[in-house]
Design a protein around this motif. Structure first.
Motif, PDB file in Angstrom:
ATOM      1  N   UNK A 218     -12.316  18.246 -24.369  1.00 48.57           N
ATOM      2  CA  UNK A 218     -10.851  18.077 -24.586  1.00 48.57           C
ATOM      3  C   UNK A 218     -10.525  16.888 -25.722  1.00 48.57           C
ATOM      4  N   UNK A 219      -9.893  17.399 -26.798  1.00 44.01           N
ATOM      5  CA  UNK A 219      -9.780  16.507 -28.014  1.00 44.01           C
ATOM      6  C   UNK A 219      -8.544  15.555 -27.561  1.00 44.01           C
ATOM      7  N   UNK A 220      -8.786  14.214 -28.142  1.00 42.57           N
ATOM      8  CA  UNK A 220      -7.497  13.340 -28.096  1.00 42.57           C
ATOM      9  C   UNK A 220      -6.562  13.928 -29.278  1.00 42.57           C
ATOM     10  N   UNK A 221      -5.381  13.085 -29.314  1.00 41.87           N
ATOM     11  CA  UNK A 221      -4.389  13.580 -30.180  1.00 41.87           C
ATOM     12  C   UNK A 221      -4.817  12.890 -31.605  1.00 41.87           C
ATOM     13  N   UNK A 222      -5.469  12.064 -31.777  1.00 39.54           N
ATOM     14  CA  UNK A 222      -6.307  11.384 -33.221  1.00 39.54           C
ATOM     15  C   UNK A 222      -7.039  12.487 -33.556  1.00 39.54           C
ATOM     16  N   UNK A 223      -7.969  12.815 -32.720  1.00 40.55           N
ATOM     17  CA  UNK A 223      -9.056  13.757 -33.095  1.00 40.55           C
ATOM     18  C   UNK A 223      -8.208  15.064 -33.615  1.00 40.55           C
ATOM     19  N   UNK A 224      -7.152  15.758 -32.968  1.00 43.07           N
ATOM     20  CA  UNK A 224      -6.284  16.728 -33.233  1.00 43.07           C
ATOM     21  C   UNK A 224      -5.841  16.682 -34.625  1.00 43.07           C
ATOM     22  N   UNK A 225      -4.868  15.487 -34.831  1.00 40.87           N
ATOM     23  CA  UNK A 225      -4.166  15.114 -36.048  1.00 40.87           C
ATOM     24  C   UNK A 225      -5.207  15.088 -37.278  1.00 40.87           C
ATOM     25  N   UNK A 226      -6.196  14.303 -37.034  1.00 45.47           N
ATOM     26  CA  UNK A 226      -7.141  14.141 -38.262  1.00 45.47           C
ATOM     27  C   UNK A 226      -7.914  15.355 -38.528  1.00 45.47           C
ATOM     28  N   UNK A 227      -8.104  16.027 -37.620  1.00 40.66           N
ATOM     29  CA  UNK A 227      -8.961  17.533 -37.630  1.00 40.66           C
ATOM     30  C   UNK A 227      -8.019  18.296 -38.609  1.00 40.66           C
ATOM     31  N   UNK A 228      -6.664  18.410 -38.530  1.00 36.29           N
ATOM     32  CA  UNK A 228      -5.801  19.079 -39.253  1.00 36.29           C
ATOM     33  C   UNK A 228      -5.600  18.570 -40.412  1.00 36.29           C
ATOM     34  N   UNK A 229      -5.601  17.253 -40.577  1.00 32.25           N
ATOM     35  CA  UNK A 229      -5.384  16.620 -41.859  1.00 32.25           C
ATOM     36  C   UNK A 229      -6.889  16.765 -42.822  1.00 32.25           C
ATOM     37  N   UNK A 230      -7.887  16.700 -42.350  1.00 31.29           N
ATOM     38  CA  UNK A 230      -9.234  16.852 -42.983  1.00 31.29           C
ATOM     39  C   UNK A 230      -9.526  18.469 -43.400  1.00 31.29           C
ATOM     40  N   UNK A 231      -9.069  19.474 -42.589  1.00 30.82           N
ATOM     41  CA  UNK A 231      -9.216  20.644 -43.305  1.00 30.82           C
ATOM     42  C   UNK A 231      -8.305  20.912 -44.457  1.00 30.82           C
TER      43      UNK A 231
END
Length: 240
Positions: free
Chosen positions: A1-14
């Motif tokens: 389960x990803x945290x909100x920060x992990x979700x947001x930063x993953x999207x930004x990083x891609x």
């Protein structure tokens, strides 16, 4: 389960990596042209440095919410994470890269440039060691007397009733905040060394050399990501 920060930063990083790939293609194309316009070279170098600054701005904002996400990033492959130094690339890697490029792309570096690069290398090595000492201090602090006492208290708390449990949880929260604050401080210090190293190298090189150097640094980062993903895909197939 990803945290909100992990979700947001993953999207930004891609999206960020896609932009980096586009700029790398432009860097390669421009470095291979017969006639180069200096203003065009400098403009492209500025675009790449701006992209890196944007990365750290977003990273630092996200780390205020969840710094641990950057010590075990879900947006990177295990291969990329294996080569991480305090949440990112090791600054001294850039000097190794310059040494490799001198045999192929950066053949025309002057003695003055080489002297500047060597002075920067020694200075940044001291900065790296300072970060490493601080990281070690944070890790060793886990075993200090207060933390050991708190761990012992937390393991006994169930026998003390609800009031004691609330008190101990409060102490644990305070201790965790101190630990996370320390990790965030070390992460930012490491990022500052990365940015100072990159700026120092670019300041020592000519516009064309900057383009050739950045094309190589981007290529290393992009290839490592591709190889890491390929390895993950291979492991996934073996597990099925």
């Amino acid at each position: 389960m990803r945290t909100q920060v992990e979700e947001r930063f993953s999207e930004f990083f891609e999206k960020w990596v896609c932009q980096l790939e586009q700029l790398q293609q432009q860097l390669l194309k421009l470095s291979e042209e017969t006639l180069q316009n200096e203003a065009e070279l400098q403009a492209l170098v500025s675009k790449v440095t701006y992209l890196h600054k944007e990365y750290y701005t977003v990273k630092w904002a996200a780390a205020r919410e969840d710094v641990l996400a950057f010590f075990c990033p879900v947006w990177s492959s295990p291969l990329e994470n294996a080569y991480n130094w305090v949440t990112g690339w090791k600054p001294s890697m850039l000097f190794q890269l310059i040494g490799s490029l001198r045999k192929t792309r950066l053949v025309n570096m002057s003695e003055e440039q080489l002297k500047k690069i060597e002075e920067l290398r020694l200075k940044m090595r001291c900065e790296e060691e300072k970060v490493e000492r601080e990281m070690e201090r944070q890790q060793v602090a886990m075993a200090d007397r207060k933390m050991v006492e708190l761990a012992r208290l937390a393991s006994r708390v169930r026998n003390g009733g609800e009031v004691v449990e609330v008190e101990v949880e409060g102490l644990v929260d305070v201790a965790l905040k101190v630990m996370l604050s320390g990790l965030e401080r070390v992460m930012k210090a490491a990022d500052c060394v990365r940015l100072k190293t990159l700026k120092g190298v670019l300041d020592a090189l000519s516009p064309l050399q900057c383009v050739e150097f950045l094309a190589a640094t981007c290529m290393v980062q992009i290839r490592l990501r591709q190889w890491g993903r390929k390895k993950c895909d291979q492991n996934a197939l073996l597990n099925h």
